[in-house]
Design a protein around this motif. Structure first.
Motif, mmCIF file in Angstrom:
data_model
loop_
_atom_site.group_PDB
_atom_site.id
_atom_site.type_symbol
_atom_site.label_atom_id
_atom_site.label_comp_id
_atom_site.label_asym_id
_atom_site.label_seq_id
_atom_site.Cartn_x
_atom_site.Cartn_y
_atom_site.Cartn_z
ATOM 1 N N VAL A 61 53.506 40.062 33.277
ATOM 2 C CA VAL A 61 54.772 39.879 32.561
ATOM 3 C C VAL A 61 55.530 41.206 32.630
ATOM 4 O O VAL A 61 55.037 42.243 32.164
ATOM 5 N N VAL A 62 56.714 41.189 33.218
ATOM 6 C CA VAL A 62 57.554 42.388 33.301
ATOM 7 C C VAL A 62 58.899 42.041 32.667
ATOM 8 O O VAL A 62 59.574 41.108 33.108
ATOM 9 N N ARG A 63 59.253 42.766 31.654
ATOM 10 C CA ARG A 63 60.531 42.557 30.982
ATOM 11 C C ARG A 63 61.236 43.899 30.831
ATOM 12 O O ARG A 63 60.603 44.911 30.561
ATOM 13 N N ALA A 64 62.556 43.878 30.998
ATOM 14 C CA ALA A 64 63.343 45.111 30.882
ATOM 15 C C ALA A 64 64.539 44.866 29.984
ATOM 16 O O ALA A 64 65.036 43.733 29.881
ATOM 17 N N ARG A 65 64.972 45.913 29.333
ATOM 18 C CA ARG A 65 66.156 45.836 28.477
ATOM 19 C C ARG A 65 66.838 47.206 28.484
ATOM 20 O O ARG A 65 66.233 48.218 28.843
ATOM 21 N N GLY B 122 69.239 54.709 30.070
ATOM 22 C CA GLY B 122 68.562 53.891 31.054
ATOM 23 C C GLY B 122 67.965 52.603 30.536
ATOM 24 O O GLY B 122 68.502 51.936 29.657
ATOM 25 N N LEU B 123 66.795 52.255 31.114
ATOM 26 C CA LEU B 123 66.122 50.990 30.834
ATOM 27 C C LEU B 123 64.758 51.225 30.199
ATOM 28 O O LEU B 123 64.065 52.182 30.540
ATOM 29 N N GLN B 124 64.381 50.300 29.326
ATOM 30 C CA GLN B 124 63.021 50.267 28.799
ATOM 31 C C GLN B 124 62.325 49.067 29.457
ATOM 32 O O GLN B 124 62.841 47.954 29.442
ATOM 33 N N VAL B 125 61.181 49.344 30.083
ATOM 34 C CA VAL B 125 60.484 48.310 30.848
ATOM 35 C C VAL B 125 59.096 48.105 30.256
ATOM 36 O O VAL B 125 58.335 49.061 30.077
ATOM 37 N N MET B 126 58.773 46.839 29.943
ATOM 38 C CA MET B 126 57.458 46.488 29.410
ATOM 39 C C MET B 126 56.651 45.772 30.487
ATOM 40 O O MET B 126 57.162 44.871 31.166
ATOM 41 N N ILE B 127 55.393 46.181 30.654
ATOM 42 C CA ILE B 127 54.484 45.548 31.620
ATOM 43 C C ILE B 127 53.237 45.088 30.874
ATOM 44 O O ILE B 127 52.620 45.878 30.151
ATOM 45 N N ALA C 20 75.008 51.059 36.354
ATOM 46 C CA ALA C 20 75.123 49.688 35.846
ATOM 47 C C ALA C 20 73.715 49.109 35.700
ATOM 48 O O ALA C 20 73.230 48.378 36.572
ATOM 49 N N TYR C 21 73.054 49.443 34.595
ATOM 50 C CA TYR C 21 71.646 49.068 34.438
ATOM 51 C C TYR C 21 71.446 47.566 34.276
ATOM 52 O O TYR C 21 70.380 47.053 34.596
ATOM 53 N N ARG C 22 72.447 46.871 33.789
ATOM 54 C CA ARG C 22 72.267 45.416 33.628
ATOM 55 C C ARG C 22 71.973 44.751 34.970
ATOM 56 O O ARG C 22 71.217 43.792 35.049
ATOM 57 N N ALA C 23 72.556 45.287 36.025
ATOM 58 C CA ALA C 23 72.321 44.720 37.350
ATOM 59 C C ALA C 23 70.926 45.050 37.856
ATOM 60 O O ALA C 23 70.412 44.379 38.752
ATOM 61 N N VAL C 24 70.292 46.077 37.281
ATOM 62 C CA VAL C 24 68.974 46.506 37.735
ATOM 63 C C VAL C 24 67.863 45.716 37.045
ATOM 64 O O VAL C 24 66.753 45.599 37.566
ATOM 65 N N ILE C 25 68.155 45.140 35.872
ATOM 66 C CA ILE C 25 67.125 44.488 35.070
ATOM 67 C C ILE C 25 66.412 43.380 35.845
ATOM 68 O O ILE C 25 65.178 43.346 35.924
ATOM 69 N N SER C 26 67.179 42.481 36.443
ATOM 70 C CA SER C 26 66.553 41.356 37.153
ATOM 71 C C SER C 26 65.764 41.843 38.358
ATOM 72 O O SER C 26 64.694 41.297 38.679
ATOM 73 N N TYR C 27 66.272 42.889 39.026
ATOM 74 C CA TYR C 27 65.551 43.450 40.171
ATOM 75 C C TYR C 27 64.196 43.989 39.738
ATOM 76 O O TYR C 27 63.168 43.694 40.365
ATOM 77 N N VAL C 28 64.168 44.778 38.680
ATOM 78 C CA VAL C 28 62.904 45.372 38.205
ATOM 79 C C VAL C 28 61.942 44.282 37.769
ATOM 80 O O VAL C 28 60.750 44.297 38.122
ATOM 81 N N GLU C 29 62.432 43.308 37.002
ATOM 82 C CA GLU C 29 61.543 42.265 36.484
ATOM 83 C C GLU C 29 60.900 41.471 37.620
ATOM 84 O O GLU C 29 59.695 41.194 37.586
ATOM 85 N N PHE C 30 61.682 41.113 38.634
ATOM 86 C CA PHE C 30 61.134 40.294 39.706
ATOM 87 C C PHE C 30 60.272 41.118 40.667
ATOM 88 O O PHE C 30 59.128 40.775 40.946
#
Length: 869
Positions: free
Chosen positions: A678-682, A689-694, A745-755
């Protein structure tokens, strides 16, 4: 219409150019050899121009140029000065447009241009009529300046004379002055209005050769003279000022000539690659506390500073001559008056008769914000009498009171301290400060000289006091508004780095200087002690916040015990924020701001007595309650989080905020035992930047895989919290950002990181060594010796790994890879990047590190990874 002809490809022409090329190359070698033995910049520049004259006249004769044409040298070459690899600027002057000339004329000019290139000259050429030259000059100060310094090389004297007459007839000296003054202002802004650049441009930077040329161009256009001696004879400057400018001009020219020779091409920047070699050529050597290159740069900065001051004086004097008008004089007091919105002394001998008036002049500027600066007579008197600021001056109680008054004024503190530094007064009043003027710091994160950094820190402190900036750092603004006698902060800032370059601990040495200054100036004992303590401890808060675990109550208790009082805490917090922001525009970020603010609030709670009333269990329970409250806001059923929380120990709740605990539970309560990653980012709550949970069943080399992914994605890790649940799952949280973009533009990066990260972890491919990132030129030429410290924590259940190294892309990924190959698990990481200096701290599982041999192998492997290649 002016024409620039491309050189024709002609092998016969290359043969024709060969003897001239040999003469040019031989002449250049002879000049370089002569210069190595006798440093005479002006002689070399003229000899270089004469050598080029011979070659061009020979080529002009070779092509049998029609008699009606003229070959004219312009720009610096027209002035009769040519640096070893500078462009050779010429104009082929035509009696009428090229299209109206016989075809043979165009062919002749093309052949001439080709021969110039074949000879090896760096040519800047144009083909124009007199009318075209005049049209080009219209509204173009650069073209007019180039033609101002014209010189006939060959051809028609009559045509050349016609150009001269047309130039003089069309010259508006006042407009020319305004254009050159505006051009200088814009050029200074391009270089952040400072000469203190890491790699200054000797020609274009403030205080460089262009500042000298601008004065001479205006003077020449106005008919005031061509040299400093001639300007002195016309009363525009004193003989002493002319000697000072000549000395500094010689230094700048010498450095530029040597740069050209060292680079083997035109190079006007004091680049890192050449600073060491240039310092060696000048006979400078490293000392235990200062590199030879730092000594070189200090010599340059002081020359540039002097040039800037005299440039201001001369521009004002030229303006007064060119724009004579009725002077508006308004009396301020017995010593000073306002003349055209400038502070002016009534008596030219004021500073000689009463040296204390030197400080009064800066104090008067503070109290009269309508004044825009100092008049030329005032600046000249200040320059002439600056040596009056001596030991007796410094001992005078009235002068000490004046200096403190400058620091206590509600307005203009930063401006006047900068002005005092620029005019050499601050360094004479505080001799220890004078020693660090122009001293560069090659520590990979300071981008200013020591004196400029100190003034930036004071500027930041003053900025906290201004209401219009209250939104930038609200806590700092509130604290300084309630801080009694804020001048103690400015004094601490003045001294916090004043002992740089002496060797030894600069904080301790600076504290001694600061206490001596405070006692001499009659500060109260409490304020003296506070200033000394702040200087000695000015690094403590940043080191604690960025290198230690702020969720550990023992860390907070130790820090609070060192601080002891709320006034000290507020002062240290304000100085720390101002200091970090004053090192470089790129060092400060929202994550550092949050760490410092968290430490401040935790320490204040401890100092005010609120912290001891609550046990650790009470605090953790409060976090659980707050997290549960937030979950209810998302309509998560009561108690749904317990399936996850039962698998988490107190360390998890201690190291995560209530917001993070709620976020994790909201994402995981329904898949606590899931097998897929499970990878989620916000977006980070701190604004960085982004906070990413793994979350996934724990796997070998997990930390290294994650670091490698972020490295390839060009996301820099700011913080990592690694946790293993009771049932063997990894629950890791990373804070990442894009170091190359402050507004990514971190919102555009969220889906990339999660997938992409989810796919990578699910694949469990063999771990590959990350590539070695390319190091910067700064790091290449001023390498940082890596440091590795590995030691057990107080409970001896974990090991703490502290690393200091030059930062480069992929560094953290390679560290993680090394730890993974040693089968060492990372439990937390605090990543701190200061410019190009990485200072990282890792908490490691100590199970595999109790063996001395294993420790040694790990340290050796880490050193290999940190070495710059």
């Amino acid at each position: 219409m002016s024409t620039v002809l491309a050189p024709a490809v002609d092998h016969a022409a290359a043969t024709t150019a060969a003897p001239w090329k040999r003469e040019l190359d031989a002449g250049r070698r002879e000049l370089e050899a002569a210069y190595r033995t006798q440093r005479r910049p002006r002689r070399l520049l003229r000899a270089q121009a004469r050598l080029t004259d011979r070659v061009l006249r020979g080529l002009w004769t070779t092509v049998a140029a029609p008699p009606g044409l003229a070959l004219v040298a312009v720009g610096g070459y027209g002035r009769g000065e040519l640096f070893p690899h500078s462009d050779v600027d010429v104009v082929v002057l035509l009696p009428r447009p090229l299209t109206a000339m016989p075809p043979a004329t165009a062919s002749c000019i093309e052949r001439f241009v080709g021969l110039m290139w074949d000879t090896g000259l760096e040519i800047g050429h144009s083909v124009r009529t007199v009318d075209e030259c005049e049209a080009e000059m219209e509204g173009n100060a650069v073209s007019r300046t180039s033609l101002l310094e014209r010189r006939l090389l060959a051809g028609s004297r009559a045509l050349y004379a016609r150009l001269g007459h047309r130039f003089e007839a069309s010259l508006d000296v006042r407009s020319f002055y305004e254009a050159k003054a505006l051009e200088q202002q814009q050029r200074h802004l391009r270089y952040q209005d400072t000469a203190y650049n890491l790699e200054p441009n000797l020609k274009e930077s403030p205080g460089g050769r262009r500042d000298l040329q601008s004065i001479l161009w205006i003077a020449r256009a106005a008919g005031f003279g061509h040299t400093w001696r001639e300007l002195a004879a016309r009363g525009l400057m004193t003989a002493a000022e002319a000697r000072e400018l000549t000395r500094n001009e010689t230094l700048i020219d010498d450095l530029r000539i040597r740069l050209h020779y060292l680079a083997g091409r035109r190079e006007d920047r004091l680049v890192f690659d050449l600073q060491g070699a240039l310092a060696s050529e000048l006979g400078l050597t490293d000392t235990p506390s200062r590199r030879a290159s730092e000594q070189l740069m200090q010599r340059y900065y002081r020359a540039a500073k002097s040039i800037r001051q005299l440039n201001v004086i001369l521009l004002q004097n030229l303006h007064a001559r060119l724009f004579p008008a009725e002077v508006k004089v308004q009396t301020i007091d017995a010593d000073f008056q306002a003349v055209d919105e400038l502070l002016d002394i009534k008596d030219d001998e004021l500073f000689a008769k009463r040296p204390g008036a030197i400080l009064d002049s800066f104090l008067t500027l503070q109290r009269h914000p309508e004044l825009k600066g100092m008049s030329a007579p005032t600046l000249r008197a200040l320059w002439r009498d600056r040596t009056r600021v001596d030991a007796a001056f410094r001992r005078d109680p009235e002068n000490r009171a004046r200096f403190l008054a400058i620091l206590r004024e509600p307005h203009g503190v930063t401006h006047e301290l900068r002005r005092m530094n620029q005019y050499g007064i601050l360094g004479r009043y505080i001799p220890a400060y004078g020693r660090i003027v122009g001293q560069m710091q090659h520590d990979l994160y300071h981008v200013y000289t020591v004196d400029e950094h100190i003034l930036m820190v004071i500027r930041n402190l003053r900025r906290f006091t201004e209401a219009q900036h209250g939104h930038e750092y609200p806590l700092c603004s509130r604290l300084i508004a309630d801080f009694e006698r804020p001048e103690v902060l400015y004094i601490a800032a003045l001294f916090h780095d004043i002992a740089k370059g002496r060797g030894g601990n600069h904080s301790k040495l600076g504290a001694v200087d600061a206490r001596r200054f405070c006692r001499a100036h009659g500060l109260a004992v409490a304020d003296t002690n506070l200033v000394g303590w702040l200087v000695a401890q000015h690094l403590t808060m940043s080191l604690t916040a960025q290198k230690q675990d702020l969720s550990d109550p023992a860390v907070i208790a130790t820090f609070a015990a060192k601080v002891r009082t709320e006034r000290r805490l507020a002062a240290l917090y304000l100085l720390t924020v101002a200091d970090i922001r004053g090192t470089s525009p790129r060092v400060w970020n929202a994550w550092k701001a949050k760490l410092l603010e968290d430490l401040f609030h935790a320490a204040r709670a401890r100092l005010t007595g609120s912290a001891p009333t609550r046990t650790l269990d009470d605090s953790l329970e409060a976090r659980r309650i707050e997290a549960a409250r937030q979950l209810r806001l998302y309509a998560i059923p009561d108690g749904a989080e317990q399936s996850l929380w039962r698998q988490l120990d107190s360390v998890y709740f201690q190291r995560h905020t209530a917001d993070e605990i709620a976020w994790h539970a909201r994402q995981l309560y329904f898949r606590v035992d899931g097998k897929e990653p499970v990878v989620r980012a916000r977006l980070s709550r701190s604004g960085a930047g982004l906070q990413v949970m793994i979350y996934l069943p724990d796997q070998k080399e997990l930390f290294a895989r994650i670091c490698g992914f972020f490295g390839k994605a060009r996301l820099s890790i700011l913080d990592a919290k690694v946790h293993t649940t009771r049932h063997g799952y990894a629950l890791d949280t990373f804070l990442v950002h894009d170091p190359l973009s402050a507004h990514a533009a971190y919102r555009a990066v969220i889906s990339y990181v999660e997938f992409e990260l989810g796919q990578l972890l699910a694949a469990r491919a063999p771990l590959e060594p990350p590539p070695i990132g390319r190091m910067s030129r700064h790091l290449k030429h001023f390498p940082l010796t890596p440091e590795v410290r590995l030691f057990p924590d107080d409970k001896e259940t974990h090991y703490i790994l502290e690393l200091v190294a030059g930062d480069r892309p992929g560094l953290l990924a390679r560290i993680a890879y090394t730890l993974a190959k040693a089968n060492v698990n990372v439990e937390s990481a605090k990543i701190n990047t200061l410019g190009e200096r990485a200072e990282d701290v890792f908490l490691l599982d100590g199970a595999r590190l109790h063996d001395e041999a294993a420790l040694l192998r790990l340290e050796t492997a880490l050193y290999e990874q940190l070495q710059l290649r």
